[in-house]
Design a protein around this motif. Structure first.
Motif, PDB file in Angstrom:
ATOM      1  N   HIS A   1      14.914  18.945  -6.035  1.00  0.00           N
ATOM      2  CA  HIS A   1      15.261  17.754  -5.263  1.00  0.00           C
ATOM      3  C   HIS A   1      14.234  16.671  -5.544  1.00  0.00           C
ATOM      4  O   HIS A   1      13.052  16.958  -5.747  1.00  0.00           O
ATOM      5  N   SER A   2      14.673  15.422  -5.534  1.00  0.00           N
ATOM      6  CA  SER A   2      13.746  14.302  -5.659  1.00  0.00           C
ATOM      7  C   SER A   2      12.989  14.137  -4.352  1.00  0.00           C
ATOM      8  O   SER A   2      13.429  14.638  -3.299  1.00  0.00           O
ATOM      9  N   PRO A   3      11.834  13.439  -4.360  1.00  0.00           N
ATOM     10  CA  PRO A   3      11.098  13.215  -3.107  1.00  0.00           C
ATOM     11  C   PRO A   3      11.959  12.532  -2.040  1.00  0.00           C
ATOM     12  O   PRO A   3      11.880  12.874  -0.857  1.00  0.00           O
ATOM     13  N   GLY A   4      12.782  11.552  -2.469  1.00  0.00           N
ATOM     14  CA  GLY A   4      13.640  10.865  -1.508  1.00  0.00           C
ATOM     15  C   GLY A   4      14.629  11.805  -0.863  1.00  0.00           C
ATOM     16  O   GLY A   4      14.829  11.784   0.367  1.00  0.00           O
ATOM     17  N   GLU A   5      15.268  12.666  -1.667  1.00  0.00           N
ATOM     18  CA  GLU A   5      16.232  13.628  -1.128  1.00  0.00           C
ATOM     19  C   GLU A   5      15.541  14.617  -0.192  1.00  0.00           C
ATOM     20  O   GLU A   5      16.093  14.986   0.853  1.00  0.00           O
TER      21      GLU A   5
ATOM     22  N   VAL B   1       0.351  10.330  -4.139  1.00  0.00           N
ATOM     23  CA  VAL B   1      -0.376  10.796  -2.954  1.00  0.00           C
ATOM     24  C   VAL B   1       0.606  11.479  -2.009  1.00  0.00           C
ATOM     25  O   VAL B   1       1.695  10.969  -1.751  1.00  0.00           O
ATOM     26  N   ARG B   2       0.230  12.644  -1.491  1.00  0.00           N
ATOM     27  CA  ARG B   2       1.106  13.390  -0.598  1.00  0.00           C
ATOM     28  C   ARG B   2       0.421  13.595   0.744  1.00  0.00           C
ATOM     29  O   ARG B   2      -0.785  13.456   0.870  1.00  0.00           O
ATOM     30  N   GLY B   3       1.237  13.926   1.755  1.00  0.00           N
ATOM     31  CA  GLY B   3       0.696  14.212   3.078  1.00  0.00           C
ATOM     32  C   GLY B   3       1.279  13.292   4.126  1.00  0.00           C
ATOM     33  O   GLY B   3       1.113  12.071   4.043  1.00  0.00           O
ATOM     34  N   TRP B   4       1.951  13.884   5.103  1.00  0.00           N
ATOM     35  CA  TRP B   4       2.552  13.080   6.175  1.00  0.00           C
ATOM     36  C   TRP B   4       1.479  12.350   6.968  1.00  0.00           C
ATOM     37  O   TRP B   4       1.733  11.255   7.508  1.00  0.00           O
ATOM     38  N   TYR B   5       0.271  12.939   7.040  1.00  0.00           N
ATOM     39  CA  TYR B   5      -0.820  12.341   7.810  1.00  0.00           C
ATOM     40  C   TYR B   5      -1.302  11.026   7.188  1.00  0.00           C
ATOM     41  O   TYR B   5      -2.036  10.267   7.822  1.00  0.00           O
ATOM     42  N   VAL B   6      -0.900  10.755   5.932  1.00  0.00           N
ATOM     43  CA  VAL B   6      -1.202   9.469   5.306  1.00  0.00           C
ATOM     44  C   VAL B   6      -0.083   8.471   5.593  1.00  0.00           C
ATOM     45  O   VAL B   6      -0.332   7.329   5.999  1.00  0.00           O
TER      46      VAL B   6
ATOM     47  N   VAL C   1       0.841  -1.201   0.000  1.00  0.00           N
ATOM     48  CA  VAL C   1       0.000   0.000   0.000  1.00  0.00           C
ATOM     49  C   VAL C   1       0.874   1.248   0.000  1.00  0.00           C
ATOM     50  O   VAL C   1       0.617   2.224  -0.724  1.00  0.00           O
ATOM     51  N   PHE C   2       1.935   1.237   0.807  1.00  0.00           N
ATOM     52  CA  PHE C   2       2.891   2.347   0.884  1.00  0.00           C
ATOM     53  C   PHE C   2       3.482   2.630  -0.500  1.00  0.00           C
ATOM     54  O   PHE C   2       3.550   3.778  -0.954  1.00  0.00           O
ATOM     55  N   PHE C   3       3.872   1.568  -1.196  1.00  0.00           N
ATOM     56  CA  PHE C   3       4.471   1.691  -2.518  1.00  0.00           C
ATOM     57  C   PHE C   3       3.468   2.255  -3.524  1.00  0.00           C
ATOM     58  O   PHE C   3       3.791   3.151  -4.313  1.00  0.00           O
ATOM     59  N   LEU C   4       2.239   1.733  -3.500  1.00  0.00           N
ATOM     60  CA  LEU C   4       1.217   2.187  -4.452  1.00  0.00           C
ATOM     61  C   LEU C   4       0.841   3.655  -4.224  1.00  0.00           C
ATOM     62  O   LEU C   4       0.628   4.403  -5.176  1.00  0.00           O
ATOM     63  N   LEU C   5       0.786   4.061  -2.955  1.00  0.00           N
ATOM     64  CA  LEU C   5       0.495   5.467  -2.659  1.00  0.00           C
ATOM     65  C   LEU C   5       1.592   6.379  -3.193  1.00  0.00           C
ATOM     66  O   LEU C   5       1.325   7.452  -3.746  1.00  0.00           O
TER      67      LEU C   5
END
Length: 468
Positions: A266-270, A221-226, A212-216
């Motif tokens: 920056h990439s999302p990971g960075e 999908v963004r948001g720390w609350y998710v 699920v984490f990977f698919l989001l």
């Protein structure tokens, strides 16, 4: 018949050569945070030792205090929360680092990755062999073979900060790449060799959560609350599965995208690593150290480190095994891959960095707890051996690095020099014709300013004194 044209030999690859500018900037940012975190880690370890050896009852009472939902199987001690909970943050950052190295860093090119990967593998195999030989010949337990295999990059950088050595970026990058590969194999060791039983239902739930984490992530999908609640669920399921819960952190870190798309700075990971790294370096790892490094020390206990095969194996593994393994692996890999050492450096520098990698603190303490779980006496002695071995390695590397401090300082200053003040070090612009035009104009302005000051000084000195 014309003779065949000989194929020219491929150019020799430079080992420890200059980094690309983006890689240098990333490295500088990452190591700045790790250095500060390393100093905090050092303070936490010293505080733990003082606390455990002055107010031992209070220290043990707090370390053993349990809290958490019993119904979810998470009623853990403070020390357990630090080792399984907070260290998951550390391993999450390690997972992101590894992903970035694989897709955008030194490890993306197999030829460039060969040297640090071989060095890291030899730097893990040699300490394990040293520990095993000491314990087989001395009649000790081989259960702790993995304890001296880890390198603590934060502690190593703290040592560099304390002794005031500004290593050139190539040596720092080599040390960081070693630590990243080291962390990867330490994770595999923990997952494979320190899993006694597996709850397949909980493990299946953890895998579903990871999916699920990977698919989001892939859906944008963004948001720390998710992601934060989902990450906590995955962590809890992984813990209850019997596999060390920090593996969940690594898995989630590896799923982040670490390549930049058009228009992205920056990439999302960075970006996420930039946000989480201070939490890892400044809180998670020091808190783990505070509740794991507090071992009772006495003259008898320290002397026993050198007489008991398990503890002697840890010390020799860190000090001798790490140094010989990394240096020997690097030298052999360079010889067989025809890599040529940077002409500004010497093999003595590689040896010094190899000895610095013998500082195995955070992951070594964690593996020590796992290897001798249930035997508090041996566990404390192993921790004392990790601390002592890391201290010896730090002292040895400090001496070796200080011998070359003038060379390092000159190379570091050359890398940082930015005379035209455009935010890009001059060493990266030397082949740019516009750079030379800017520098010529800059030097002309400075010369004109000096001439003007000289004229003003001459006019002032030739002016007659005013009457009294």
């Amino acid at each position: 018949m014309a003779a065949p044209i000989p194929t020219p030999p491929s150019p020799r690859r430079t080992f420890l050569g200059r980094l690309s500018l983006p890689e240098r900037n990333y490295l500088a940012d990452a190591l700045r945070t790790e250095t500060v975190g390393g100093v905090i880690l050092l303070v936490a370890a010293i505080a733990a030792l003082i606390w455990a050896n002055t107010f031992a009852t209070g220290y043990r009472a707090l370390s053993d205090f349990h809290f958490g939902p019993e119904s979810l199987g998470l009623n853990l001690s403070v020390q357990h929360w630090a080792a399984d909970g907070l260290l998951a943050v550390f391993f999450f950052v390690a997972g992101v680092e590894l992903k970035r190295e694989l897709v955008a860093g030194d490890l993306r090119d197999p030829k460039a990755a060969a040297l640090p990967v071989i060095a890291a593998l030899c730097g893990m195999a040699a300490p394990a062999v040293v520990y095993t030989l000491v314990n087989v010949t001395g009649g000790g337990s081989t259960a702790g073979w993995a304890v001296p295999t880890a390198t603590d990059i934060a502690f190593a950088l703290a040592v560099l900060a304390v002794i005031g050595t500004s290593l050139p970026s190539a040596l720092r990058a080599f040390l960081l790449t070693l630590a990243v590969v080291d962390d990867l194999f330490a994770i595999l060791i923990i997952a494979i060799f320190f899993t006694d039983h597996i709850d397949f239902v909980a493990l299946a739930g953890a895998f579903v959560g990871l999916a699920v984490f990977f698919l989001l992530l892939r859906s944008g999908v963004r948001g720390w609350y998710v992601y934060v609640p989902l990450a906590l669920v995955i962590w809890g399921l992984m813990y209850n599965s019997g596999i060390h819960a920090t593996i969940a952190g690594v898995a989630m870190g590896l799923m982040l995208r670490c390549t930049r798309r058009e228009g992205e700075e920056h990439s999302p990971g960075e970006h996420i690593e930039h946000l989480i790294r201070p939490l890892s370096a400044g809180l998670a790892v020091p808190m783990f150290a505070l509740f794991s490094a507090g071992v009772p020390l006495s003259g008898h206990a320290l002397a026993q480190v050198f007489t008991r095969p398990e503890t002697l194996g840890v010390v020799l593994g860190l000090v001798v095994g790490k140094t010989v393994g990394i240096f020997g692996g690097t030298w052999l890999a360079a010889r067989f891959t025809r890599a040529e050492l940077n002409e500004d450096l010497a093999w003595a520098d590689v040896f010094a960095v190899a000895s610095l990698a013998g500082i195995g603190f955070t992951v070594s303490l964690l593996i020590g707890e796992l290897a001798f779980e249930g035997d508090a006496s041996v566990e404390n002695e192993i921790k004392a051996a990790v601390l002592l071995g890391s201290l010896i390695a730090a002292s040895l590397s400090g001496v070796l690095l200080k011998l070359r401090v003038r060379t390092y300082r000159a190379l570091y200053e050359a890398e940082e020099r930015d005379e035209d003040e455009d935010g890009v070090p001059d060493i990266y612009e030397q082949d740019d014709p516009e750079y030379h035009l800017r520098m010529a104009a800059l030097h002309e302005r400075k010369a004109a300013e000096h001439r003007r000051l000289a004229e003003l000084a001459g006019a002032a000195s030739s002016k007659p004194d005013s009457p009294a």
